[in-house]
Design an enzyme around this catalytic site. Structure first.
Site, PDB file in Angstrom:
ATOM      1  N   ILE A 284       0.832  -1.202   0.000  1.00 13.81           N
ATOM      2  CA  ILE A 284       0.000   0.000   0.000  1.00 13.81           C
ATOM      3  C   ILE A 284       0.865   1.248   0.000  1.00 13.81           C
ATOM      4  O   ILE A 284       0.596   2.209  -0.721  1.00 13.81           O
ATOM      5  CB  ILE A 284      -0.945   0.003   1.218  1.00 13.81           C
ATOM      6  CG1 ILE A 284      -1.889  -1.201   1.155  1.00 13.81           C
ATOM      7  CG2 ILE A 284      -1.745   1.295   1.271  1.00 13.81           C
ATOM      8  CD1 ILE A 284      -2.794  -1.203  -0.058  1.00 13.81           C
ATOM      9  N   SER A 306      12.723  -1.385   5.899  1.00 12.14           N
ATOM     10  CA  SER A 306      13.408  -2.367   5.054  1.00 12.14           C
ATOM     11  C   SER A 306      14.309  -1.658   4.039  1.00 12.14           C
ATOM     12  O   SER A 306      13.830  -0.893   3.204  1.00 12.14           O
ATOM     13  CB  SER A 306      12.393  -3.243   4.322  1.00 12.14           C
ATOM     14  OG  SER A 306      13.014  -3.990   3.297  1.00 12.14           O
ATOM     15  N   ALA A 354       1.460   4.276   6.561  1.00  7.72           N
ATOM     16  CA  ALA A 354       1.139   2.909   6.147  1.00  7.72           C
ATOM     17  C   ALA A 354       1.994   1.864   6.852  1.00  7.72           C
ATOM     18  O   ALA A 354       1.779   0.670   6.656  1.00  7.72           O
ATOM     19  CB  ALA A 354       1.309   2.775   4.626  1.00  7.72           C
ATOM     20  N   LYS A 358       0.882  -6.577   9.853  1.00  8.25           N
ATOM     21  CA  LYS A 358      -0.505  -6.867   9.479  1.00  8.25           C
ATOM     22  C   LYS A 358      -0.830  -8.356   9.379  1.00  8.25           C
ATOM     23  O   LYS A 358      -1.973  -8.718   9.144  1.00  8.25           O
ATOM     24  CB  LYS A 358      -0.815  -6.207   8.129  1.00  8.25           C
ATOM     25  CG  LYS A 358       0.044  -6.721   6.984  1.00  8.25           C
ATOM     26  CD  LYS A 358      -0.299  -6.026   5.684  1.00  8.25           C
ATOM     27  CE  LYS A 358       0.506  -6.589   4.527  1.00  8.25           C
ATOM     28  NZ  LYS A 358       0.165  -5.944   3.253  1.00  8.25           N
ATOM     29  N   LYS A 401     -10.023  -5.686  10.256  1.00 11.30           N
ATOM     30  CA  LYS A 401      -9.814  -6.540  11.428  1.00 11.30           C
ATOM     31  C   LYS A 401      -9.831  -5.756  12.729  1.00 11.30           C
ATOM     32  O   LYS A 401      -9.798  -6.336  13.818  1.00 11.30           O
ATOM     33  CB  LYS A 401      -8.506  -7.308  11.271  1.00 11.30           C
ATOM     34  CG  LYS A 401      -8.543  -8.285  10.097  1.00 11.30           C
ATOM     35  CD  LYS A 401      -7.191  -8.901   9.810  1.00 11.30           C
ATOM     36  CE  LYS A 401      -7.275  -9.870   8.637  1.00 11.30           C
ATOM     37  NZ  LYS A 401      -7.667  -9.220   7.382  1.00 11.30           N
TER      38      LYS A 401
END
Length: 600
Positions: A284, A306, A354, A358, A401
Site C-alpha cells: 500500500i 526495510s 502505512a 498486518k 480486522k
C-alpha cells in the site's frame, strides 16, 4: 516550408483525383458528351480548382492523416477540406464571370471528389489490412456483445499479432450476425467448443469491467483453457509501450469498477507539496507513493524499515518520475527521534502512515509485543510528529480486522485508531483521519501470491475453511480511496471503504486455478483449518446503522463512541512491558483498552 516527400505524393494524388472529378462533373452535366465549346471552359477551370482544393485540403489538415488507419473522423475531416475547396473554386470561377459556365459543375465536382478521395483512402486501408492478415497472426475470439466487440475490433485494427476469427456473444439473439465480416459464432457458454472448431489460441474479453456479462465470460473462458486477454485499463496505457491486449488478471475476474476521484481537489492537496509516506516500501505504501507522484507532488519523502524495499522503490521512482524530488530513508517509526528529525527537516504538508505489522497468525503468537510497538506506538509517533511539523493532513491506514477484533493484530490497529483520535485533540491545525479496508489483491502476505506459488508447484492449494470469506480490493483502488478520504475527512474521523461483495476464499482459489489453465482435478484444494485469531467473516461496519454516508459513493464514516484511552498510560505500559511479556497479561491489558476485543 518544404513538404515531406510522402505528404507531397499524397497531395499530388489528391489533386489528380480532383482534376478527374472536375472533368467527370462536365461529363455528367452533358450526359458524357461534352460539346467542343465547353472543353475550353473545363481546361480554363482546371488550374483554379486544383489551386482551390489544394488550399482547402491543407486548411482542413488532411495531410496529417495516416491512410492505413482512416476512419469516420478522418473522412469527416476530408469532407471539410473538399467543401472548402469547392467553395473556393466556386468563388474563383464566379469572380471571373466566365460566359456560359455551367454552375451545376461547381456542385457536382465536390461530390465526385469526395467519392474518389474517400474511395482511395478506403481502398488503401483495405489493402493494408488484408496484407496484415495475410501475414497471419494468432487466431483470436472476441467475447462480448456486438457493441463491445466493435470497440475491441477497432482497437485491434492493424495488429499483426492477432487475427480475429469470430465473436462469442452473451446475447443469444446475436448468433449468426456479423460485424466487419466477422460472424457471431455462438453463446459464451459454448466458448470451449467454438475455440476448438476455430483453432483459436486466445479469447479477448470485451465486456465492460464490473458487468455480470464480463464475469460470466471470464468464468466460461477460464474453463476453456484458452489464453484469456483484455484491453489495458486507462491507467496502464501510461505504463506500457503497447496498448495491445494483455493477459487477464485476478482483479479483472473480481470485476471491481474504477474509483471516481476528486482530481481537482487531490491536485490542490498534493500538487507541489511535500508528502511523507511511512511504510513506503510496502504494497500500500508504494502505491500511495505512485499515486502521490501522479498528482505532481513537489517532494516525496519515503520512509521504510526495510533497506531492500526502499531501494526497490527508489529505483522505480527514478525511472518513472525522474523529474520528481524523491528522498528515501531507512527508518523505524518506533524510533521517535529519527522520525521527528526527518519530518522537521522536510516539513511535509501531508503524512500518509502505512507502516504496520498486518499478518494475523504471526502477530498472534510469539510477536504480540511487536504488534503493539509498531502498530500502536509507531502510529502515535507518526501522528505526533505530523502535528509538530505543521502537516495539514495525517492519514492512517487501518484494517477491517479492527472491527470487533478477535486477534492481537486487529486490536492493535483499533487501539492505533484511538491513539490517532487522541492526538487529533492535541493538534488542532492538523486533520487526522483513519481509513479501514479489507484484503488487498497481491499485497505482501495475502493469499493470492501464496495460492499462485502453490499452483506453480502443482498444488495442493491450501484454504483454511470452506466457508471463510473476505473482502478484496485492488492495490491502486485502495490507495486512491485513502487519498480521497484524506481530502474529504474531518479530524478524528474513521473512514470505511466500500469493499463490494465478500468473496469466498475457496472460490478465489478456484478462479486462480482456472486462470492458470488447470483444473481442480490437476490442482486439488485442501483445507487446513482456521488459524489462531482468524475469523470466518470480517466486518467493515459499512451499513446504515453503524456508518454515515459521504459525498463519495465508496466512502462512509464510521460511527464511534466510547472514551479515548490515556495516551501516556498506553505508551508507558507498552514501554514497560519488556521484550517478552506474558501472553495472558498482554491480552488482558488489551481488553481494558479495546473493550470489543474478544480473543479466540
Amino acid at each position: 516550408m518544404r513538404l515531406p516527400r510522402n505528404t507531397l505524393v499524397l497531395l499530388v494524388a489528391d489533386l489528380a483525383l480532383v482534376l478527374v472529378a472536375g472533368w467527370a462533373a462536365f461529363w455528367l452535366r452533358f450526359n458524357f458528351d461534352i460539346p467542343p465549346e465547353f472543353d475550353r471552359l473545363a481546361l480554363l477551370a482546371s488550374p483554379w480548382s486544383v489551386l482551390a482544393y489544394g488550399v482547402g485540403l491543407s486548411m482542413a489538415r488532411v495531410y496529417r492523416q495516416v491512410w492505413s488507419y482512416i476512419g469516420l473522423p478522418e473522412l469527416r475531416q476530408l469532407a471539410t477540406g473538399i467543401m472548402l475547396g469547392g467553395l473556393l473554386t466556386s468563388a474563383l470561377i464566379l469572380m471571373q464571370r466566365i460566359p456560359s459556365f455551367p454552375r451545376s459543375v461547381l456542385l457536382l465536382q465536390p461530390l465526385i471528389a469526395l467519392v474518389l478521395l474517400g474511395a482511395a483512402r478506403a481502398g488503401w486501408r483495405t489493402f493494408v489490412e488484408r496484407r496484415t492478415l495475410g501475414h497471419g497472426g494468432r487466431r483470436l475470439l472476441i467475447m462480448g456483445s456486438l457493441q463491445d466487440a466493435a470497440d475491441a475490433l477497432r482497437a485491434l485494427k492493424g495488429s499483426a499479432q492477432w487475427q480475429p476469427v469470430g465473436i462469442v456473444s452473451p446475447i443469444a439473439g446475436e448468433a449468426g450476425r456479423s460485424l466487419q465480416n466477422i460472424r457471431v459464432l455462438g453463446h459464451t457458454s459454448d466458448i470451449a467448443h467454438i475455440a476448438e472448431s476455430e483453432e483459436a489460441a486466445a479469447a479477448l474479453v470485451a465486456s465492460p469491467a464490473g458487468s455480470e456479462e464480463r464475469r460470466e465470460a471470464l468464468m466460461n473462458g477460464a474453463g476453456s483453457r484458452l489464453a484469456l486477454l483484455t484491453m489495458p485499463r486507462p491507467d496502464e496505457w501510461l505504463k506500457t509501450e503497447s496498448a495491445g491486449p494483455r493477459r487477464i488478471e485476478l482483479e479483472d475476474l473480481l470485476g471491481r469498477t474504477p474509483v471516481q476521484l476528486d482530481v481537482a481537489g487531490l491536485g490542490d492537496m498534493l500538487s507541489g507539496q511535500t508528502v511523507l509516506v511511512t511504510g513506503a516500501g510496502g504494497s500500500i505504501g508504494s502505491e500511495l507513493c505512485r499515486q502521490a507522484a501522479r498528482f505532481g507532488v513537489g517532494r516525496l519523502v519515503c520512509v521504510d524499515v526495510s533497506e531492500y524495499a526502499i531501494y526497490q522503490l527508489e529505483q522505480e521512482m527514478r525511472q518513472t518520475h525522474p523529474q520528481m524530488q524523491g528522498l528515501y530513508y531507512t527508518a523505524n517509526v518506533r524510533e521517535l527521534d529519527r522520525l521527528r528529525a526527518i519530518a522537521m527537516k522536510h516539513k511535509p504538508a501531508v503524512v500518509l502512515h502505512a507502516a504496520a505489522y498486518k499478518h494475523v497468525p504471526l502477530m498472534e503468537e510469539l510477536n504480540e509485543i511487536e504488534a503493539l510497538r509498531t502498530n500502536v506506538i509507531g502510529t502515535l509517533h507518526a501522528a505526533r510528529v505530523a502535528g509538530e511539523c505543521g502537516a495539514r493532513r495525517f492519514v492512517m491506514i487501518s484494517t477491517d480486522k479492527a472491527v470487533n477484533p478477535t486477534n492481537v493484530m486487529g486490536s492493535s490497529k483499533r487501539l492505533a485508531e484511538l491513539m490517532v483520535q487522541g492526538v487529533a485533540a492535541e493538534h488542532a491545525g492538523t486533520q487526522y483521519v483513519s481509513v479501514r479496508f479489507g484484503n488487498v489483491l497481491g499485497s505482501s502476505g495475502s493469499v493470492v501470491p501464496l495460492f499462485t506459488k502453490q499452483i506453480a508447484r502443482g498444488g495442493p492449494v491450501t484454504v483454511t475453511h470452506p466457508e471463510i470469506v473476505r473482502y478484496f480490493m485492488t492495490i491502486p483502488e485502495a490507495a486512491q480511496l485513502v487519498l480521497q478520504a484524506g481530502l474529504m475527512g474531518r479530524s478524528g474521523q474513521i473512514f470505511v471503504l466500500d469493499m463490494g461483495e465478500p468473496v469466498k476464499i475457496v472460490e478465489l482459489a478456484r478462479m486462480l486455478i482456472r486462470l492458470s489453465g488447470k483444473t481442480e482435478q490437476e490442482i486439488p484444494i485442501s483445507y487446513s483449518g482456521l488459524r489462531p485469531g482468524e475469523k470466518l467473516y470480517e466486518e467493515l461496519l459499512a451499513d446504515d446503522e453503524t456508518t454515515e454516508p459521504t459525498p463519495h459513493p465508496k466512502l462512509r464514516v464510521a460511527k464511534t463512541s466510547g472514551q479515548l484511552p490515556d495516551i501516556e498510560a498506553v505508551r508507558a505500559w507498552i514501554g514497560d512491558a519488556g521484550a517478552w511479556p506474558s501472553s495472558e497479561e498482554l491480552r488482558a491489558w488489551l481488553r481494558t483498552q479495546v473493550p470489543e476485543y474478544s480473543p479466540r
